[in-house]
Each structure stands twice: as structure tokens, then as C-alpha cells.
Design an enzyme around this catalytic site. Structure first.
Site, PDB file in Angstrom:
ATOM      1  N   ASP A 135       0.801  -0.966   0.022  1.00 56.02           N
ATOM      2  CA  ASP A 135      -0.067   0.078   0.012  1.00 56.02           C
ATOM      3  C   ASP A 135       0.779   1.359  -0.097  1.00 56.02           C
ATOM      4  O   ASP A 135       2.019   1.505   0.549  1.00 56.02           O
ATOM      5  CB  ASP A 135      -1.039  -0.069   1.227  1.00 56.02           C
ATOM      6  CG  ASP A 135      -2.215   0.907   1.026  1.00 56.02           C
ATOM      7  OD1 ASP A 135      -2.869   0.889  -0.074  1.00 56.02           O
ATOM      8  OD2 ASP A 135      -2.662   1.410   1.972  1.00 56.02           O
TER       9      ASP A 135
ATOM     10  N   HIS B  18      -6.678   9.762   6.749  1.00 52.27           N
ATOM     11  CA  HIS B  18      -6.083   8.772   7.461  1.00 52.27           C
ATOM     12  C   HIS B  18      -5.851   9.312   8.603  1.00 52.27           C
ATOM     13  O   HIS B  18      -5.929  10.416   9.136  1.00 52.27           O
ATOM     14  CB  HIS B  18      -4.769   8.522   6.832  1.00 52.27           C
ATOM     15  CG  HIS B  18      -4.649   8.146   5.314  1.00 52.27           C
ATOM     16  ND1 HIS B  18      -4.572   9.143   4.222  1.00 52.27           N
ATOM     17  CD2 HIS B  18      -4.619   6.935   4.935  1.00 52.27           C
ATOM     18  CE1 HIS B  18      -4.695   8.358   3.205  1.00 52.27           C
ATOM     19  NE2 HIS B  18      -4.689   6.835   3.538  1.00 52.27           N
TER      20      HIS B  18
END
Length: 282
Positions: free
Chosen positions: A84, A183
């Protein structure tokens, strides 16, 4: 069980109108907890290792990749490995040899034209290796310790017309979009733009990915799935569960020095969190 591919899991979820969760792996305990949670929920899941996690492990992908793969193969839940937020071409090119079936190539900090160019090159390389490639358009804030991006700031929302052109120009297999999440949120207070999710779903022919899902409440996640989200990324929620258990145990048992004593409840707490998210996603 043999590792499955991210593409298989995401395609199946999209076809069935449900979500599939991708959980961040930082330590061996994270991987074990994700597998245990997936088994509890009798659901598939994706174990994802970020470039930041690789940096934490001294820049070496091999050890954490091997650990995650070993845990996944020993599980009876369908599990895939995903690399990722990759910005380094060297790390991208290491993915195939380390058993990853998919990569999220992150050129989101580049200008639009440079993002398209770099991502298209990554996709061409990935597809030659049989790797499924995700990318991001728009900016989901909170990466690399930065502050969450205001949902109304320029670039914070993905434009559907630009998304359609981006997918056509890059050939990506999935698109992470900015629709109001961030995030590293430790509170589940994010409000998503569900109307925009629906427009993005209609505009692009590939599955949509929601980054920063730890900060999204249950109802918002359900609505996001209904509007068209498929791959749901979760990281901070696991860390919150892990750290909370470690802190509580050591507060109650300050003389303990054996890490196994507090890692067991921490791992169990993460597994419970994984099972809760998987149950929510369908």
C-alpha cells in the site's frame, strides 16, 4: 489455505454489492489478528503493508512480507496480500517477488499530468507481472503524520470527470477517491459525501476504494457501500485497539516485563476490531 489475490476478492465483492476490508499490517501481531478476525467473521480480508511500515522495518520488505504471507497461508480464511501507498519504484518492483498480488501506487502528490504518466508506467509494469494496481486521485489527508485535510479544501474531493479521464489514461484496476475521510483519525467522526461517491461510481468502470475508514462511523460506511464503495482500508482502528490494551495492561501490571503478557490481549483486541469491520461490510 493458498493465498488468494486482491483482484479476486475485490471483484467478488463488487459483483455481490458488498465491501471487502484491507487492514494495515505493521507487526506480526497485526497479521495474526487480521487472520483471526477474518476467521471469526467467516469473511475474506486483505493484509496490506504500507511503504511506511516497510520503512519502520528498516526499509526491508522481505521479513514483514514473509511473515504476513505465512500467517495468511496458515489461515482457513481467504486472505490476500497488498502493498500500500508505494511511492518508490524500487519497492514497487519488489512486490512480485515477495508474493504481493496487488499494489497501490501513490503518485497523488504529483501534478495531475505527472500522476497520470507515473501511474500508467506502474500499471504497465504491474500488469506484465500479473499484479492488480490501485491508485489515488484527489487527496485523502492525514498521511505521513500530516494533519487531516479539510474536506472542503482544494483537491480534497475527487472530481468524477477527472476520475474518468484518469482511469482511462492510466489503466488502473481500482481507484482510491477523496470523499471526506482522512488517514490516522482516532475518532469515528468523518462525514462522507455519498452523492459524490455515487457520481464517481457511475463515472469510472473500476471499483472504488475508501482510504481512512477507521474514522468513518458504521452508518456512514454502510451508506458508502450502498453508494458504490468496494475496498475499505482500515489501519488506525487496529492500532487504537492494540495500544489501548497494552496501556491498560501495563497500567494495571506495572511490574510486568514479558511482552507476551500484554501482546496477547492486544492481539485479541485487534482481532475483535477486524471481525467487527468485516461483519459491517457484509
Amino acid at each position: 489455505m493458498t493465498l488468494v489475490t486482491t483482484g479476486e476478492l475485490v471483484s467478488a465483492a463488487a459483483a455481490e454489492g458488498r465491501g471487502v476490508a484491507a487492514f494495515n499490517v505493521i507487526t506480526l501481531e497485526h497479521a495474526e489478528a487480521i487472520a483471526a478476525g477474518a476467521e471469526q467473521a467467516a469473511a475474506p480480508a486483505i493484509l496490506q503493508v504500507s511503504q511506511n511500515a516497510v520503512r519502520f522495518h528498516g526499509g526491508r520488505l522481505g521479513p514483514i512480507a514473509a511473515a504476513a504471507a505465512a500467517v495468511a497461508r496458515a489461515s482457513y480464511a481467504p486472505l490476500a496480500l497488498h502493498l500500500d501507498h508505494v511511492v518508490s519504484p524500487a519497492l514497487l518492483h519488489a512486490a512480485h517477488d515477495e508474493g504481493f498480488s496487488s499494489v497501490m501506487f501513490d503518485a497523488s502528490k504529483l501534478s495531475y499530468d505527472e500522476n497520470v504518466k507515473a501511474t500508467a508506467e506502474a500499471v504497465r509494469w504491474g500488469h506484465r507481472q500479473g499484479i492488480w494496481v490501485e491508485a489515488e486521485l484527489g487527496e485523502v489527508g492525514g498521511k505521513d503524520g500530516g494533519a487531516p485535510l479539510d474536506a472542503h479544501a482544494p483537491g480534497a474531493r475527487t472530481d468524477p470527470a477527472e476520475a474518468a479521464a484518469y482511469v482511462a489514461g492510466t489503466g488502473v484496476d481500482a481507484l482510491a477517491v477523496a470523499v471526506g475521510s482522512a488517514h490516522a483519525m482516532t475518532e469515528r467522526t468523518a462525514a462522507l459525501d455519498h452523492e459524490l461517491i455515487g457520481r464517481l461510481r457511475d463515472a469510472v468502470p473500476v471499483p472504488l476504494v475508501l482510504h481512512g475508514s477507521s474514522g468513518v462511523p458504521d452508518g456512514e460506511l454502510r451508506a458508502a457501500l450502498s453508494a458504490g464503495m468496494v475496498k475499505i482500508n482500515v489501519g488506525t482502528a487496529l492500532n487504537r485497539a492494540f495500544t489501548g490494551e497494552v496501556r491498560a495492561f501495563l497500567d494495571a501490571n506495572p511490574g510486568v516485563v514479558d511482552p507476551r503478557k500484554y501482546l496477547v490481549p492486544a492481539r485479541e483486541a485487534m482481532a475483535g476490531t477486524v471481525a467487527e469491520f468485516l461483519g459491517l461490510l457484509g
